[in-house]
Each structure stands twice: as C-alpha cells, then as structure tokens.
Write a protein that holds these residues in place. Structure first.
Motif, PDB file in Angstrom:
ATOM      1  N   THR A  16       0.804  -1.211   0.000  1.00  0.00           N
ATOM      2  CA  THR A  16       0.000   0.000   0.000  1.00  0.00           C
ATOM      3  C   THR A  16       0.839   1.265   0.000  1.00  0.00           C
ATOM      4  OG1 THR A  16      -0.147  -0.145   2.418  1.00  0.00           O
ATOM      5  CG2 THR A  16      -1.972  -1.099   1.132  1.00  0.00           C
ATOM      6  N   LEU A  17       2.161   1.138  -0.094  1.00  0.00           N
ATOM      7  CA  LEU A  17       3.024   2.309  -0.134  1.00  0.00           C
ATOM      8  C   LEU A  17       2.772   3.109  -1.400  1.00  0.00           C
ATOM      9  CD1 LEU A  17       6.465   0.883   1.065  1.00  0.00           C
ATOM     10  CD2 LEU A  17       4.977   2.437   2.313  1.00  0.00           C
ATOM     11  N   GLY A  18       2.859   4.427  -1.262  1.00  0.00           N
ATOM     12  CA  GLY A  18       2.729   5.283  -2.429  1.00  0.00           C
ATOM     13  C   GLY A  18       3.929   5.133  -3.344  1.00  0.00           C
ATOM     14  N   PRO A  19       3.773   5.462  -4.635  1.00  0.00           N
ATOM     15  CA  PRO A  19       4.876   5.300  -5.588  1.00  0.00           C
ATOM     16  C   PRO A  19       6.136   6.067  -5.194  1.00  0.00           C
ATOM     17  CG  PRO A  19       2.796   5.732  -6.720  1.00  0.00           C
ATOM     18  CD  PRO A  19       2.540   5.936  -5.267  1.00  0.00           C
ATOM     19  N   GLU A  20       5.952   7.220  -4.537  1.00  0.00           N
ATOM     20  CA  GLU A  20       7.130   8.020  -4.198  1.00  0.00           C
ATOM     21  C   GLU A  20       7.958   7.390  -3.092  1.00  0.00           C
ATOM     22  OE1 GLU A  20       3.701   9.414  -1.655  1.00  0.00           O
ATOM     23  OE2 GLU A  20       4.026   8.848  -3.745  1.00  0.00           O
ATOM     24  N   HIS A  21       7.365   6.455  -2.321  1.00  0.00           N
ATOM     25  CA  HIS A  21       8.086   5.802  -1.235  1.00  0.00           C
ATOM     26  C   HIS A  21       8.560   4.402  -1.606  1.00  0.00           C
ATOM     27  CE1 HIS A  21       7.009   9.095   1.350  1.00  0.00           C
ATOM     28  NE2 HIS A  21       5.706   8.881   1.181  1.00  0.00           N
ATOM     29  N   GLN A  22       8.257   3.945  -2.785  1.00  0.00           N
ATOM     30  CA  GLN A  22       8.629   2.596  -3.197  1.00  0.00           C
ATOM     31  C   GLN A  22      10.094   2.537  -3.627  1.00  0.00           C
ATOM     32  OE1 GLN A  22       5.758   1.602  -6.301  1.00  0.00           O
ATOM     33  NE2 GLN A  22       5.092  -0.111  -5.062  1.00  0.00           N
ATOM     34  N   PRO A  23      10.749   1.421  -3.376  1.00  0.00           N
ATOM     35  CA  PRO A  23      12.051   1.211  -4.024  1.00  0.00           C
ATOM     36  C   PRO A  23      11.871   1.179  -5.544  1.00  0.00           C
ATOM     37  CG  PRO A  23      11.671  -0.399  -2.273  1.00  0.00           C
ATOM     38  CD  PRO A  23      10.376   0.308  -2.490  1.00  0.00           C
ATOM     39  N   TRP A  24      12.814   1.734  -6.247  1.00  0.00           N
ATOM     40  CA  TRP A  24      12.660   1.808  -7.702  1.00  0.00           C
ATOM     41  C   TRP A  24      12.639   0.437  -8.354  1.00  0.00           C
ATOM     42  CZ3 TRP A  24      16.342   6.490  -9.136  1.00  0.00           C
ATOM     43  CH2 TRP A  24      15.767   7.665  -8.618  1.00  0.00           C
ATOM     44  N   VAL A  25      13.284  -0.549  -7.742  1.00  0.00           N
ATOM     45  CA  VAL A  25      13.262  -1.897  -8.341  1.00  0.00           C
ATOM     46  C   VAL A  25      11.844  -2.457  -8.353  1.00  0.00           C
ATOM     47  CG1 VAL A  25      15.654  -2.487  -7.852  1.00  0.00           C
ATOM     48  CG2 VAL A  25      13.920  -2.867  -6.103  1.00  0.00           C
ATOM     49  N   GLU A  26      11.007  -2.033  -7.386  1.00  0.00           N
ATOM     50  CA  GLU A  26       9.606  -2.450  -7.380  1.00  0.00           C
ATOM     51  C   GLU A  26       8.750  -1.518  -8.238  1.00  0.00           C
ATOM     52  OE1 GLU A  26       8.459  -5.169  -6.176  1.00  0.00           O
ATOM     53  OE2 GLU A  26      10.343  -5.789  -5.251  1.00  0.00           O
ATOM     54  N   LYS A  27       9.035  -0.238  -8.152  1.00  0.00           N
ATOM     55  CA  LYS A  27       8.258   0.750  -8.895  1.00  0.00           C
ATOM     56  C   LYS A  27       8.361   0.523 -10.394  1.00  0.00           C
ATOM     57  CE  LYS A  27       7.718   5.802  -9.257  1.00  0.00           C
ATOM     58  NZ  LYS A  27       8.247   7.104  -8.789  1.00  0.00           N
ATOM     59  N   TYR A  28       9.547   0.127 -10.867  1.00  0.00           N
ATOM     60  CA  TYR A  28       9.769  -0.056 -12.300  1.00  0.00           C
ATOM     61  C   TYR A  28       9.907  -1.529 -12.685  1.00  0.00           C
ATOM     62  CZ  TYR A  28      10.432   4.970 -12.279  1.00  0.00           C
ATOM     63  OH  TYR A  28      10.228   6.319 -12.125  1.00  0.00           O
ATOM     64  N   ARG A  29       9.373  -2.399 -11.849  1.00  0.00           N
ATOM     65  CA  ARG A  29       9.351  -3.822 -12.201  1.00  0.00           C
ATOM     66  C   ARG A  29       8.452  -4.012 -13.426  1.00  0.00           C
ATOM     67  NH1 ARG A  29      10.338  -8.696  -9.407  1.00  0.00           N
ATOM     68  NH2 ARG A  29      10.707  -7.623  -7.434  1.00  0.00           N
ATOM     69  N   PRO A  30       8.862  -4.835 -14.401  1.00  0.00           N
ATOM     70  CA  PRO A  30       8.062  -5.000 -15.623  1.00  0.00           C
ATOM     71  C   PRO A  30       6.627  -5.414 -15.327  1.00  0.00           C
ATOM     72  CG  PRO A  30      10.216  -6.021 -15.894  1.00  0.00           C
ATOM     73  CD  PRO A  30      10.110  -5.602 -14.453  1.00  0.00           C
ATOM     74  N   LYS A  31       5.672  -4.728 -15.979  1.00  0.00           N
ATOM     75  CA  LYS A  31       4.251  -5.043 -15.809  1.00  0.00           C
ATOM     76  C   LYS A  31       3.794  -6.135 -16.783  1.00  0.00           C
ATOM     77  CE  LYS A  31       3.594  -1.802 -12.715  1.00  0.00           C
ATOM     78  NZ  LYS A  31       4.988  -1.308 -12.642  1.00  0.00           N
ATOM     79  N   THR A  32       4.467  -6.237 -17.943  1.00  0.00           N
ATOM     80  CA  THR A  32       4.178  -7.282 -18.927  1.00  0.00           C
ATOM     81  C   THR A  32       5.497  -7.909 -19.345  1.00  0.00           C
ATOM     82  OG1 THR A  32       4.375  -5.859 -20.885  1.00  0.00           O
ATOM     83  CG2 THR A  32       2.229  -5.908 -19.769  1.00  0.00           C
ATOM     84  N   ILE A  33       5.423  -9.071 -19.975  1.00  0.00           N
ATOM     85  CA  ILE A  33       6.667  -9.734 -20.379  1.00  0.00           C
ATOM     86  C   ILE A  33       7.370  -8.963 -21.496  1.00  0.00           C
ATOM     87  CG2 ILE A  33       5.946 -12.033 -19.657  1.00  0.00           C
ATOM     88  CD1 ILE A  33       5.230 -12.654 -22.531  1.00  0.00           C
ATOM     89  N   ASP A  34       6.644  -8.119 -22.220  1.00  0.00           N
ATOM     90  CA  ASP A  34       7.289  -7.306 -23.247  1.00  0.00           C
ATOM     91  C   ASP A  34       8.183  -6.236 -22.644  1.00  0.00           C
ATOM     92  OD1 ASP A  34       6.099  -8.652 -25.396  1.00  0.00           O
ATOM     93  OD2 ASP A  34       4.261  -7.456 -25.216  1.00  0.00           O
ATOM     94  N   ASP A  35       7.989  -5.922 -21.357  1.00  0.00           N
ATOM     95  CA  ASP A  35       8.827  -4.928 -20.685  1.00  0.00           C
ATOM     96  C   ASP A  35      10.135  -5.518 -20.172  1.00  0.00           C
ATOM     97  OD1 ASP A  35       6.837  -3.080 -21.099  1.00  0.00           O
ATOM     98  OD2 ASP A  35       5.906  -3.385 -19.134  1.00  0.00           O
ATOM     99  N   VAL A  36      10.266  -6.843 -20.197  1.00  0.00           N
ATOM    100  CA  VAL A  36      11.470  -7.495 -19.691  1.00  0.00           C
ATOM    101  C   VAL A  36      12.645  -7.183 -20.620  1.00  0.00           C
ATOM    102  CG1 VAL A  36      12.547  -9.699 -19.122  1.00  0.00           C
ATOM    103  CG2 VAL A  36      10.130  -9.318 -18.605  1.00  0.00           C
TER     104      VAL A  36
END
Length: 371
Positions: A16-36
């Motif tokens: 439930t953390l806001g995006p500004e408090h998230q570690p970037w590795v989680e914030k920018y984790r691929p949402k689809t396999i095309d982002d890998v």
C-alpha cells in the motif's frame, strides 16, 4: 482457502506504499513480459503461452538481477488479471520457507484446490485465465533435498490444475528428477546497451540528470545485475538531493555507494607493484603521490595506505585482477602467475585470514611476476 487468508492480507498491506516511497526496483518492475529487458528468447517463448495458455512446469535460472522473478510475475498478471492474481498465484521464497513441512502443508494445500471459474475483470480487460493455478518458488536452489523430492510428487499429482515455476541462481542445485519435469529457461546477464537503456528510462521518469559516464559507472559496478544498478541509481539520487542546492551525480558517487575501490587508487597500487599504468584514471593521481620506491618497502607502504582507507580486501583483489588480466603489455606467463596468486589469496580471505597480510602477499607476488 482460509489457510491463505492471513498471507493475502499481509501482502495487500505490504503493497500500500505510495509510488514516491517505493524502491525503484519495485516501482519499475516490468508489468508485462514485453517490458522485460534483454531476454529475447525467453520472452518469445512465453509470449506464445499467452495465446495457447498451455503452460508447462518451468525452471528459470541465471545470475541475480536478470529478471527471473519479474518475468514470471508479469506473465501471471497477464494470464489472470488483477482480480484473480491473488487467488491463482502462490509466491514463496524458498530461502525462507525451504523445509519439507512447507511443501507438505502450504504448497500441497494450495496445489490440490480446484481453481474457481473466471470472474469478470474489474478493469474491463479480457484475460486468458486458464484453468490452472501457478506456484512460484523463488530461490528454489535453497530448498533441501527432501523438500525437492516431496515437491516432485506434488508436481505429478496436481499437474492438471497447478503449474510450478522454480526460480534459482544455480541450476545444478536442483535435483535431476525435478529439473527434468520442467522446461528450462536460462537468463543471461544483461548486456550494457540494455542496461543503459533501462537506466536512462528510469532517470528520465524520475527527472534525474545523469551523464554517460554515470551510466557507464553503474553498468561496470553492477556487472550485469540490473536490480543492483537501479538500487545504486536510487541511492545516488537521494545522496545528490540531500545537499542544498542538489548536486550532480558523479561516477565517483556510484563507486562509493557500490563499495568499489576508486580507479585512481587501484591504478596507484598497480604502479607501486611495477605495472605500467596506461589508463586515464592514473593521470588524475598527483605525481608526488605516486610511489618512488619499489620492492618490499614500497609495496608494504602502499598496502598499509590502502588498508587504512578501509577498502575491502576481496574488492581490491578483484579489481587488481581485472587491471592485470586486461593489461595490453603483460605477457601470458606474467598474467597466469598473477592469477594464481590472486586465487590463493582469495581462498585465504574466504577462510578468514588477515586482510593486510594477504594483500601484501598478493602485492609481492605480482611485483615479482611482472619484474
């Protein structure tokens, strides 16, 4: 199903953390396999499963930070959608829960339950939602032999309604009967261009000015581990924002955060050992600071200076090894003698030997080899 409700509740609270408090590795984790990034072969094969929904048991292996866990999570979200994800996917970290009791209780209880019918997605999108569940076992190479043997039987009995994805760094630690039941996917260390592209995208999204030199420093210190390079970038960003006004991120900042010995220090040490220094980093060192005395006294003095700075002995050996092995003038015999010395010193350091004494030993043997 009630057995898993506490686990689900904790997971929902944890995210439930806001995006500004998230570690970037989680914030920018691929949402689809095309982002890998950079795993073209694996992505191409898995993309076909989205159309056929015929997913085998899978074994993802490769170095840390190459996208193994991110890939299977992205695939699961594309298969089931946000509404069914938590009821259809069980993610466990086998390095924490690796005993046979976890396999017999938590995994078996989840695997034996027939998945519920597809619900209408709340976001209005249509998902394949195939008639099976997915169990993701991260760090599966940490599981005990008994736990892996028990898991083999569960994979056989419930293959119709449950698919397993084992994620590990060392495929040789997975027992052969288990590995033979899975389709293997090897994840390679990310190439510099893919890492550079991803880091540049994150820097733009976070409005951080970074130079090509900073990107190069991130790539060289992370050694193909994208997760590590993103973490270094976030740490450097916070460091630069802590000053007033905010300062620019420099390659030396990245090396300091990564615990890497500065290039100038390594080049200065190499010069003290009698190695001709050819890099630009050596030019940044003041001539008066360069050692004038060679031999035992000169090497011992330089080793004491480096140790007093608090640098890691294993890191010094690793970087000095790279300087010597990539040196264009030293011959193969000299390099092999140095490499043998480094191997013995590394073994001694792993066994808990005195750092200063063995760095001195390495320095003297390198000095003798190149003289």
């Amino acid at each position: 199903m009630s057995f898993f409700q506490p686990h689900v509740a904790k997971a929902s609270q944890k995210h439930t953390l806001g995006p500004e408090h998230q570690p970037w590795v989680e914030k920018y984790r691929p949402k689809t396999i095309d982002d890998v990034s950079a795993q073209e072969h694996t992505v191409a094969v898995l993309r076909k499963t989205l159309t056929s929904t015929n997913l085998p048991h899978m074994l993802f292996y490769g170095p840390p930070g190459t996208g193994k866990t991110s890939t299977i999570l992205a695939l699961s979200r594309q298969l089931f959608g946000p509404d069914n994800f938590r009821s259809r996917v069980l993610e466990l970290n086998a390095s924490d829960e690796r005993g046979i009791s976890i396999v017999r209780e938590k995994i078996k209880n989840f695997a034996r339950q027939t998945p519920r019918a597809q619900a209408v997605a709340s976001d209005g999108k249509t998902y394949p939602c195939p008639p099976y569940k997915i169990v993701i076992l991260d760090e599966a190479d940490s599981m005990t032999q008994d736990a892996q043997a028990a898991l083999r039987r569960i994979m056989e009995n419930y293959a119709r309604i449950t698919r397993f994805c084992l994620v590990c760094n060392y495929v040789t630690r997975i027992i052969e009967p288990l590995a033979s039941r899975c389709s293997k996917f090897r994840f390679k260390p990310l190439d510099p261009s893919s890492t550079s592209s991803r880091l540049s995208q994150i820097a733009v999204a976070e409005r951080i000015p970074v130079t090509d030199e900073v990107i190069s420093a991130l790539i060289s210190t992370s050694q193909g581990d994208l997760r590590r390079s993103i973490t270094y970038l976030q740490s450097a960003s916070r460091l630069s924002m802590s000053t007033s006004p905010p300062s620019d991120i420099t390659p030396s900042d990245i090396q300091e955060i990564a615990g890497v010995v500065p290039d100038a220090v390594i080049q200065d040490f190499a010069a003290a050992l009698g190695i001709d220094v050819l890099s630009d980093a050596a030019m940044d060192v003041d001539d008066t600071a360069k050692p004038k005395v060679k031999g035992f006294d000169g090497v011992r003095k330089k080793v004491r200076e480096i140790i007093r700075e608090g640098y890691s002995a294993s890191q010094i050996i690793s970087q000095l090894h790279d300087v010597i092995i990539e040196h264009p003038i030293l011959n193969a015999r000299q390099k092999s003698r140095c490499a043998l010395a480094f191997a013995e010193v590394d073994k001694a350091l792993c066994d808990g030997a005195d750092e200063e004494l063995w760095i001195l030993e390495a320095g003297l043997r390198v000095h003798k080899a190149v003289s």
